[in-house]
Design an enzyme around this catalytic site. Structure first.
Site, PDB file in Angstrom:
ATOM      1  N   GLY A   1      -7.199  -9.044   9.707  1.00 59.63           N
ATOM      2  CA  GLY A   1      -6.086  -8.216  10.151  1.00 59.63           C
ATOM      3  C   GLY A   1      -5.510  -8.634  11.481  1.00 59.63           C
ATOM      4  O   GLY A   1      -4.589  -9.447  11.566  1.00 59.63           O
ATOM      5  N   ARG A   2      -6.087  -8.072  12.581  1.00 63.70           N
ATOM      6  CA  ARG A   2      -5.498  -8.295  13.904  1.00 63.70           C
ATOM      7  C   ARG A   2      -5.389  -9.762  14.265  1.00 63.70           C
ATOM      8  O   ARG A   2      -4.437 -10.167  14.946  1.00 63.70           O
ATOM      9  CB  ARG A   2      -6.311  -7.520  14.956  1.00 63.70           C
ATOM     10  CG  ARG A   2      -6.085  -6.022  14.839  1.00 63.70           C
ATOM     11  CD  ARG A   2      -7.151  -5.239  15.555  1.00 63.70           C
ATOM     12  NE  ARG A   2      -8.441  -5.307  14.866  1.00 63.70           N
ATOM     13  CZ  ARG A   2      -9.532  -4.686  15.268  1.00 63.70           C
ATOM     14  NH1 ARG A   2      -9.512  -3.968  16.366  1.00 63.70           N
ATOM     15  NH2 ARG A   2     -10.668  -4.781  14.585  1.00 63.70           N
TER      16      ARG A   2
ATOM     17  N   GLN B   1       0.848  -1.202   0.000  1.00 62.95           N
ATOM     18  CA  GLN B   1       0.000   0.000   0.000  1.00 62.95           C
ATOM     19  C   GLN B   1       0.883   1.253   0.000  1.00 62.95           C
ATOM     20  O   GLN B   1       1.830   1.345   0.795  1.00 62.95           O
ATOM     21  CB  GLN B   1      -0.864  -0.018   1.251  1.00 62.95           C
ATOM     22  CG  GLN B   1      -1.864   1.117   1.335  1.00 62.95           C
ATOM     23  CD  GLN B   1      -2.622   1.106   2.652  1.00 62.95           C
ATOM     24  OE1 GLN B   1      -2.031   1.254   3.713  1.00 62.95           O
ATOM     25  NE2 GLN B   1      -3.929   0.933   2.594  1.00 62.95           N
TER      26      GLN B   1
ATOM     27  N   TYR C   1      -6.495   9.844   5.573  1.00 60.39           N
ATOM     28  CA  TYR C   1      -5.244  10.373   4.998  1.00 60.39           C
ATOM     29  C   TYR C   1      -5.556  11.264   3.776  1.00 60.39           C
ATOM     30  O   TYR C   1      -6.720  11.481   3.441  1.00 60.39           O
ATOM     31  CB  TYR C   1      -4.298   9.229   4.647  1.00 60.39           C
ATOM     32  CG  TYR C   1      -3.798   8.484   5.869  1.00 60.39           C
ATOM     33  CD1 TYR C   1      -3.027   9.143   6.829  1.00 60.39           C
ATOM     34  CD2 TYR C   1      -4.117   7.154   6.096  1.00 60.39           C
ATOM     35  CE1 TYR C   1      -2.574   8.484   7.966  1.00 60.39           C
ATOM     36  CE2 TYR C   1      -3.664   6.479   7.237  1.00 60.39           C
ATOM     37  CZ  TYR C   1      -2.892   7.154   8.165  1.00 60.39           C
ATOM     38  OH  TYR C   1      -2.446   6.504   9.296  1.00 60.39           O
TER      39      TYR C   1
ATOM     40  N   ARG D   1      -7.640   1.146  -1.737  1.00 61.82           N
ATOM     41  CA  ARG D   1      -8.329   0.981  -0.455  1.00 61.82           C
ATOM     42  C   ARG D   1      -9.223   2.201  -0.296  1.00 61.82           C
ATOM     43  O   ARG D   1      -8.743   3.335  -0.205  1.00 61.82           O
ATOM     44  CB  ARG D   1      -7.347   0.847   0.715  1.00 61.82           C
ATOM     45  CG  ARG D   1      -8.092   0.394   1.953  1.00 61.82           C
ATOM     46  CD  ARG D   1      -7.242  -0.197   3.044  1.00 61.82           C
ATOM     47  NE  ARG D   1      -7.944  -1.357   3.609  1.00 61.82           N
ATOM     48  CZ  ARG D   1      -7.714  -1.883   4.799  1.00 61.82           C
ATOM     49  NH1 ARG D   1      -6.759  -1.393   5.565  1.00 61.82           N
ATOM     50  NH2 ARG D   1      -8.393  -2.927   5.231  1.00 61.82           N
TER      51      ARG D   1
END
Ligand SMILES: Cc1cc2nc3c(=O)[nH]c(=O)nc-3n(C[C@H](O)[C@H](O)[C@H](O)COP(=O)(O)O)c2cc1C
Length: 337
Positions: free
Chosen positions: A316-317, A106, A176, A224
């Site tokens: 993910g986690r 990414q 972002y 994304r």
């Protein structure tokens, strides 16, 4: 027959299953990202990704990597802003691919959310409006700065390809720079980069166009996409679906659905919290949709695919904390057959 553990092919790529490890900054949680803070991955970071690949994940999207130091989000972040860094990233791509996973990465710019000490300058944004939960006003970007940033994304994507990655992902989520342009909460511009949704998406689309020009039409480009601001007047999944259509038209290979200003891990959200947004987007595009967020149970993931709400599932986690999550999930699925 489990869909989660059946291969998936698109845009010249073939995943051995439908499980994706989404980007997760290892300087925030993990072995430290760029240990020397020069943007290049440290040995422990390479080993961290290699272990997840060896243990069966279908594709790894490496954590957010800055395209220019002015766009750096935090210390220890990976950065691929110069040609000299390519060999270090080649070692990372090689380590991932050797374990059988596809390797994507990414690329990102922090924009108005930048810390002046980290970016060594004043934060830049679409308008002089602070991002939610901040009171620091950024300086609005000039047209020249927008063009320069488009060039920086394209140059970074070229380095990604040269380093041997299978795909590049543009980060347009989590508040972002590209979220800041897409969201009417922070984009108050009156030129061709502000106003209508089409205008707010112009910067992202220019980046996609420049990246594709640089890496060639065959090289897969993912986005994304922030689909929920979670604030009155902000981005909602129906807006994201329109942006996704524009991205598909521009040649994007995959939409990776996540949050916009609401972030990637909204508090107290229920499992699969972005599945409803992914499902709205999926109804509007033919390219594959990846959904991530609060998914830890393989049977739950299987159902998302069965119900055609997404094509790929991000874990993910759960994979961050247990590198063997995929192997264990496979056993559970096999026991159900
Ligand atoms: C430590 C950490 C770092 C993250 N870094 C990134 C990142 O670099 N880029 C990104 O798009 N998302 C990042 N995320 C968000 C994850 O990709 C993912 O969307 C989020 O953790 C929700 O998925 P999960 O419930 O499966 O963990 C990060 C998440 C965590 C926990």
């Amino acid at each position: 027959m489990s869909l989660l553990f059946s291969p998936f092919s698109f845009s010249g790529l073939r995943l051995r299953n439908r499980i994706v490890m989404p980007p997760m900054a290892t300087a925030i949680e993990g072995p430290g990202g760029s240990q020397n803070d020069d943007g290049t991955p440290g040995e422990a970071t390479v080993a961290h990704y290699a272990a997840r690949s060896r243990n069966g994940v279908g594709m790894i999207i490496v954590e957010h990597t800055y395209v220019t130091e002015r766009g750096k989000a935090h210390r220890g972040q990976l950065g691929l802003d110069r040609d000299e860094s390519v060999p270090a990233f080649r070692a990372l791509a090689h380590a991932i691919k050797s374990g059988g996973a596809l390797a994507a990465i990414q690329i990102n710019h922090v924009g108005a959310a930048g810390n002046p000490e980290v970016i060594k300058g004043e934060p830049l944004g679409p308008s002089d409006v602070p991002v939610p939960r901040s009171d620091r006003k950024p300086r609005p970007m000039t047209r020249e700065e927008i063009a320069e940033t488009v060039f920086q994304f394209a140059s970074c994507a070229r380095r990604v390809k040269e380093a041997g990655f299978d795909a590049v992902e543009i980060h347009a989520a989590h508040g972002y720079l590209l979220t800041q342009f897409l969201s009417p909460l922070t984009n108050k511009r009156t030129d061709e980069y502000g106003g209508s949704l089409e205008n707010r998406a112009r910067f992202l689309l220019e980046i996609v166009g420049a990246v594709k020009k640089e890496v060639g039409t065959e090289f897969p480009v993912f986005v994304r996409l922030g689909s929920v601001d979670g604030i009155e007047g902000g981005i909602v999944p129906e807006d994201a679906a329109i942006i996704a259509c524009m991205l598909e038209e521009a040649g994007v290979a995959l939409i990776d659905v996540s949050g916009a200003f609401v972030g990637s891990r909204p508090k107290d959200a229920s499992p699969g919290y972005f599945v409803p947004a992914a499902s709205v987007i999926k109804k509007n595009v033919d390219i594959p949709v990846l959904v991530t967020g609060g998914i830890t149970d393989p049977l739950f993931a299987e159902n998302i695919l069965r119900e055609n709400k997404a094509d790929l599932v991000g874990i993910g986690r759960a994979i961050l904390r247990d590198p063997e999550w995929v192997l264990k999930a496979e056993k559970i699925m096999r026991s159900q057959e």
